[in-house]
Design an enzyme around this catalytic site. Sequence first.
Site, short mmCIF file in Angstrom:
data_model
loop_
_atom_site.label_atom_id
_atom_site.label_comp_id
_atom_site.label_asym_id
_atom_site.label_seq_id
_atom_site.Cartn_x
_atom_site.Cartn_y
_atom_site.Cartn_z
N ARG A 1 0.88 -1.21 0.00
CA ARG A 1 0.07 -0.02 0.05
C ARG A 1 0.88 1.23 -0.07
NH1 ARG A 1 -3.71 2.47 4.71
NH2 ARG A 1 -5.39 3.55 3.29
N HIS B 1 0.31 4.55 -2.47
CA HIS B 1 0.18 5.85 -2.00
C HIS B 1 1.31 6.92 -2.44
CE1 HIS B 1 -3.29 5.07 1.30
NE2 HIS B 1 -3.52 4.43 0.03
N ASN C 1 -3.91 8.32 4.94
CA ASN C 1 -2.65 7.92 5.50
C ASN C 1 -2.52 8.03 7.13
OD1 ASN C 1 -1.28 7.49 3.00
ND2 ASN C 1 -0.49 9.62 2.83
N HIS D 1 -6.34 -5.76 -2.47
CA HIS D 1 -7.20 -5.79 -1.39
C HIS D 1 -7.66 -7.16 -0.96
CE1 HIS D 1 -8.83 -1.50 -1.21
NE2 HIS D 1 -7.73 -1.69 -1.01
C1 HEM Z 1 -9.15 1.40 -5.90
C2 HEM Z 1 -9.17 2.38 -4.88
C3 HEM Z 1 -8.80 2.07 -3.43
C4 HEM Z 1 -9.42 2.36 -2.40
C5 HEM Z 1 -10.77 3.41 -2.36
C6 HEM Z 1 -8.58 1.94 -1.45
C7 HEM Z 1 -8.97 1.98 -0.17
C8 HEM Z 1 -8.25 1.54 0.90
C9 HEM Z 1 -8.76 1.73 2.42
C10 HEM Z 1 -9.68 2.44 2.84
C11 HEM Z 1 -8.01 0.78 3.13
C12 HEM Z 1 -7.99 0.66 4.72
C13 HEM Z 1 -7.33 1.53 5.47
C14 HEM Z 1 -7.54 1.61 6.85
O1 HEM Z 1 -8.70 1.21 7.22
O2 HEM Z 1 -6.61 1.81 7.60
C15 HEM Z 1 -7.01 0.16 2.15
C16 HEM Z 1 -6.03 -0.75 2.62
C17 HEM Z 1 -5.36 -1.42 1.96
N1 HEM Z 1 -5.14 -1.12 0.62
FE1 HEM Z 1 -6.31 0.20 -0.60
N2 HEM Z 1 -7.46 1.08 -1.77
C18 HEM Z 1 -7.65 1.17 -3.38
C19 HEM Z 1 -6.60 0.80 -3.81
C20 HEM Z 1 -5.46 0.01 -3.57
C21 HEM Z 1 -4.50 -0.42 -4.54
C22 HEM Z 1 -4.29 -0.19 -5.88
C23 HEM Z 1 -3.47 -1.03 -3.76
C24 HEM Z 1 -2.20 -1.86 -4.06
C25 HEM Z 1 -2.12 -2.35 -5.27
C26 HEM Z 1 -4.23 -1.35 -2.33
C27 HEM Z 1 -3.66 -1.82 -1.33
C28 HEM Z 1 -4.30 -1.78 -0.25
C29 HEM Z 1 -3.65 -2.71 0.83
C30 HEM Z 1 -2.31 -3.90 0.79
C31 HEM Z 1 -4.50 -2.46 1.92
C32 HEM Z 1 -4.15 -2.93 3.52
C33 HEM Z 1 -2.92 -2.39 4.29
C34 HEM Z 1 -2.80 -2.83 5.72
O3 HEM Z 1 -3.15 -3.84 6.01
O4 HEM Z 1 -1.79 -2.21 6.20
N3 HEM Z 1 -5.30 -0.36 -2.34
N4 HEM Z 1 -7.21 0.55 1.07
#
Ligand code: HEM
Length: 322
Positions: free
Chosen positions: A66, A70, A98, A197
């Site tokens: 992530r 970002h 973030n 995700h």
């Molecule tokens: C499509 C639009 C996207 C949205 C709206 C989005 C939104 C989010 C949100 C809200 C979270 C949870 C954050 C939290 O609650 O603290 C999250 C976690 C995450 N996102 Fe996305 N995301 C998107 C695209 C992506 C992309 C493109 C990737 C990587 C290729 C990605 C990888 C991740 C990962 C791996 C997590 C978990 C991180 C952790 O456990 O520390 N996301 N995302």
Amino acid sequence: MSQFATMRYPKVFLVFITLGLCSTVVYCQLSSTYYSTSCPNLLSTVQSAVKQAVTNEKRMGASLLRLHFHDCFVNGCDGSILLDDSSTLTGEKTAVPNANSARGFDVIDTIKTNVEAVCSGVVSCADILAIAARDSVVELGGPTWTVQLGRRDSTTASLSGANNNIPAPTSNLSTLISSFSAQGLSTKEMIALSGGHTIGQARCTNFRARIYNESNIDSTFATSLKSNCPSSSGDNNLSPLDLQTPTTFDNNYYKNLRSQKGLLHSDQQLFNGGSADSQVTTYSSYQNTFFTDFTSAMVKMGNISPLTGSNGQIRKNCRKPN
Ligand code: HEM
Ligand SMILES: *[C@@H]1O[C@H](CO)[C@@H](O)[C@H](O)[C@H]1NC(C)=O
Ligand SMILES: *[C@@H]1O[C@H](CO)[C@@H](O)[C@H](O)[C@H]1NC(C)=O
């Protein structure tokens, strides 16, 4: 004579590329061999540190993936997300997407320290993020790809860019499409990259409205999430983005979407009777197709506006400009 002239031309180019001198004559591009002479042990150094970090905590693989996303969505993949706030710089860490959420900065520091020990002052923090993202996916059972290298680090960050460019979990499908399009990424690439995700966790605050108020959600799934995400408390309580296999990089994310078990509103937008449905169906049935599309989209994302040539710098400490 004419043979000599044609032989000379590529050598001139080679000298420019080797020195990293870029001008309008030689267009600077990333390359998989960028550090092969300047830091031959780079890839193994990063890989072993990522392996260690993921062994310590599997979620860290998700967090590192992530961070690269970002980073790239805010003025390109330039390590800007790693900069701490200081008296002279406003970083991106307090941006809504973030704050209380982006993590893995200590791991990046450790990797940077290990890389500096084998080749000092040579490798950018932006490149370390790109390699660590790839190694994280591999460590959790996902596909591998060749990481393009040669990015340099920014000396600035953009808090407003982080707030505006990184899509919100409340986004609908058309907003998701336009957020990625603004970075030069297609709808197809957006759907493939969302498969990130399949690993990691989200906080209650980001899915509360979905589990209490939405109708396109499996009711058993919604109920099961409520005890750990009360209607008006527990904002930071975590639930897995992929309820089935949150520490394995696979295609279960797409299978979940087909059974209305996407955790975020934005996730379920990809399978809600709209134009993304058919691609989700394909990925849910063919993991190899997902893997192929994900890896090429990661390379494309990693190529967003890199600083090259004499732009930017190689930070000594990923948290601050030199
Ligand atoms: C499509 C639009 C996207 C949205 C709206 C989005 C939104 C989010 C949100 C809200 C979270 C949870 C954050 C939290 O609650 O603290 C999250 C976690 C995450 N996102 Fe996305 N995301 C998107 C695209 C992506 C992309 C493109 C990737 C990587 C290729 C990605 C990888 C991740 C990962 C791996 C997590 C978990 C991180 C952790 O456990 O520390 N996301 N995302
Ligand atoms: C999607 O969300 C945007 C921003 O909130 C809104 O302007 C737009 O009307 C929405 N589109 C659809 C199709 O619901
Ligand atoms: C659900 O929607 C209602 C009506 O819009 C709103 O008052 C309430 O705050 C929402 N609940 C959650 C948990 O988002």
